[in-house]
Design a protein around this motif. Structure first.
Motif, PDB file in Angstrom:
ATOM      1  N   GLN A   1       0.832  -1.202   0.000  1.00  0.00           N
ATOM      2  CA  GLN A   1       0.000   0.000   0.000  1.00  0.00           C
ATOM      3  C   GLN A   1       0.867   1.252   0.000  1.00  0.00           C
ATOM      4  O   GLN A   1       0.543   2.241  -0.658  1.00  0.00           O
ATOM      5  CB  GLN A   1      -0.926   0.005   1.211  1.00  0.00           C
ATOM      6  N   CYS A   2       1.968   1.186   0.718  1.00  0.00           N
ATOM      7  CA  CYS A   2       2.896   2.317   0.784  1.00  0.00           C
ATOM      8  C   CYS A   2       3.449   2.619  -0.603  1.00  0.00           C
ATOM      9  O   CYS A   2       3.464   3.774  -1.034  1.00  0.00           O
ATOM     10  CB  CYS A   2       4.023   2.000   1.767  1.00  0.00           C
ATOM     11  N   CYS A   3       3.868   1.580  -1.307  1.00  0.00           N
ATOM     12  CA  CYS A   3       4.377   1.769  -2.672  1.00  0.00           C
ATOM     13  C   CYS A   3       3.301   2.394  -3.558  1.00  0.00           C
ATOM     14  O   CYS A   3       3.586   3.289  -4.354  1.00  0.00           O
ATOM     15  CB  CYS A   3       4.822   0.431  -3.259  1.00  0.00           C
ATOM     16  N   GLY A   4       2.084   1.935  -3.413  1.00  0.00           N
ATOM     17  CA  GLY A   4       0.989   2.472  -4.208  1.00  0.00           C
ATOM     18  C   GLY A   4       0.712   3.932  -3.906  1.00  0.00           C
ATOM     19  O   GLY A   4       0.522   4.743  -4.818  1.00  0.00           O
ATOM     20  N   LYS A   5       0.680   4.283  -2.633  1.00  0.00           N
ATOM     21  CA  LYS A   5       0.397   5.669  -2.252  1.00  0.00           C
ATOM     22  C   LYS A   5       1.502   6.616  -2.708  1.00  0.00           C
ATOM     23  O   LYS A   5       1.241   7.774  -3.021  1.00  0.00           O
ATOM     24  CB  LYS A   5       0.198   5.772  -0.745  1.00  0.00           C
ATOM     25  N   LEU A   6       2.747   6.122  -2.732  1.00  0.00           N
ATOM     26  CA  LEU A   6       3.870   6.959  -3.130  1.00  0.00           C
ATOM     27  C   LEU A   6       4.174   6.858  -4.625  1.00  0.00           C
ATOM     28  O   LEU A   6       5.049   7.558  -5.122  1.00  0.00           O
ATOM     29  CB  LEU A   6       5.118   6.575  -2.326  1.00  0.00           C
ATOM     30  N   ALA A   7       3.466   5.979  -5.312  1.00  0.00           N
ATOM     31  CA  ALA A   7       3.659   5.755  -6.747  1.00  0.00           C
ATOM     32  C   ALA A   7       5.107   5.380  -7.067  1.00  0.00           C
ATOM     33  O   ALA A   7       5.730   5.937  -7.980  1.00  0.00           O
ATOM     34  CB  ALA A   7       3.199   6.961  -7.552  1.00  0.00           C
ATOM     35  N   ILE A   8       5.643   4.444  -6.268  1.00  0.00           N
ATOM     36  CA  ILE A   8       6.991   3.937  -6.521  1.00  0.00           C
ATOM     37  C   ILE A   8       6.923   2.416  -6.618  1.00  0.00           C
ATOM     38  O   ILE A   8       5.994   1.785  -6.104  1.00  0.00           O
ATOM     39  CB  ILE A   8       7.993   4.353  -5.419  1.00  0.00           C
ATOM     40  N   GLY A   9       7.907   1.841  -7.259  1.00  0.00           N
ATOM     41  CA  GLY A   9       7.971   0.394  -7.389  1.00  0.00           C
ATOM     42  C   GLY A   9       8.591  -0.242  -6.163  1.00  0.00           C
ATOM     43  O   GLY A   9       9.182   0.430  -5.298  1.00  0.00           O
ATOM     44  N   ALA A  10       8.485  -1.570  -6.102  1.00  0.00           N
ATOM     45  CA  ALA A  10       9.012  -2.315  -4.954  1.00  0.00           C
ATOM     46  C   ALA A  10      10.533  -2.182  -4.855  1.00  0.00           C
ATOM     47  O   ALA A  10      11.076  -2.093  -3.748  1.00  0.00           O
ATOM     48  CB  ALA A  10       8.605  -3.782  -5.053  1.00  0.00           C
ATOM     49  N   ARG A  11      11.213  -2.167  -5.993  1.00  0.00           N
ATOM     50  CA  ARG A  11      12.681  -2.040  -5.961  1.00  0.00           C
ATOM     51  C   ARG A  11      13.106  -0.681  -5.428  1.00  0.00           C
ATOM     52  O   ARG A  11      14.050  -0.579  -4.646  1.00  0.00           O
ATOM     53  CB  ARG A  11      13.273  -2.258  -7.341  1.00  0.00           C
ATOM     54  N   ALA A  12      12.430   0.373  -5.850  1.00  0.00           N
ATOM     55  CA  ALA A  12      12.747   1.713  -5.344  1.00  0.00           C
ATOM     56  C   ALA A  12      12.468   1.776  -3.844  1.00  0.00           C
ATOM     57  O   ALA A  12      13.265   2.340  -3.077  1.00  0.00           O
ATOM     58  CB  ALA A  12      11.936   2.773  -6.080  1.00  0.00           C
ATOM     59  N   PHE A  13      11.362   1.183  -3.427  1.00  0.00           N
ATOM     60  CA  PHE A  13      11.005   1.143  -2.009  1.00  0.00           C
ATOM     61  C   PHE A  13      12.110   0.443  -1.213  1.00  0.00           C
ATOM     62  O   PHE A  13      12.575   0.964  -0.193  1.00  0.00           O
ATOM     63  CB  PHE A  13       9.668   0.422  -1.831  1.00  0.00           C
ATOM     64  N   GLU A  14      12.523  -0.735  -1.674  1.00  0.00           N
ATOM     65  CA  GLU A  14      13.574  -1.501  -0.986  1.00  0.00           C
ATOM     66  C   GLU A  14      14.878  -0.705  -0.921  1.00  0.00           C
ATOM     67  O   GLU A  14      15.556  -0.703   0.105  1.00  0.00           O
ATOM     68  CB  GLU A  14      13.810  -2.841  -1.690  1.00  0.00           C
ATOM     69  N   ARG A  15      15.225  -0.034  -2.018  1.00  0.00           N
ATOM     70  CA  ARG A  15      16.450   0.759  -2.040  1.00  0.00           C
ATOM     71  C   ARG A  15      16.388   1.899  -1.030  1.00  0.00           C
ATOM     72  O   ARG A  15      17.326   2.118  -0.265  1.00  0.00           O
ATOM     73  CB  ARG A  15      16.683   1.316  -3.457  1.00  0.00           C
ATOM     74  N   ILE A  16      15.249   2.592  -0.996  1.00  0.00           N
ATOM     75  CA  ILE A  16      15.110   3.746  -0.102  1.00  0.00           C
ATOM     76  C   ILE A  16      15.170   3.311   1.361  1.00  0.00           C
ATOM     77  O   ILE A  16      15.869   3.934   2.167  1.00  0.00           O
ATOM     78  CB  ILE A  16      13.805   4.512  -0.398  1.00  0.00           C
TER      79      ILE A  16
END
Length: 76
Positions: free
Chosen positions: A25-40
């Motif tokens: 849900q966090c990825c969806g709300k921020l409009a980022i992909g899972a890889r970007a999320f993991e990197r951040i």
């Protein structure tokens, strides 16, 4: 990769995590992909649990027993 953008996203991720939002849900709300999320979260040392702890969930209440009847219509 824009470091200032990642820093802003990291702050938003921390806020969403505090609200109990799932990773997906966090990825969806921020409009980022899972890889970007993991990197951040890796770069900013954010511990975002993959799963909520069982203690945080409401306990399940048992379902009420069903009354059954036999062919003659009598309750068992």
């Amino acid at each position: 990769m824009d470091e200032s953008k990642d820093a802003r996203l990291a702050e938003r991720i921390k806020g969403l995590m505090a609200l109990g939002i799932t990773r997906r849900q966090c990825c969806g709300k921020l409009a980022i992909g899972a890889r970007a999320f993991e990197r951040i979260i890796a770069v900013h040392s954010i511990h975002y649990p993959k799963r909520a702890k069982a203690a945080l969930h409401a306990p399940h209440s048992p379902r009420p027993a069903m009354q059954t009847t036999n062919i003659a219509g009598q309750q068992k």
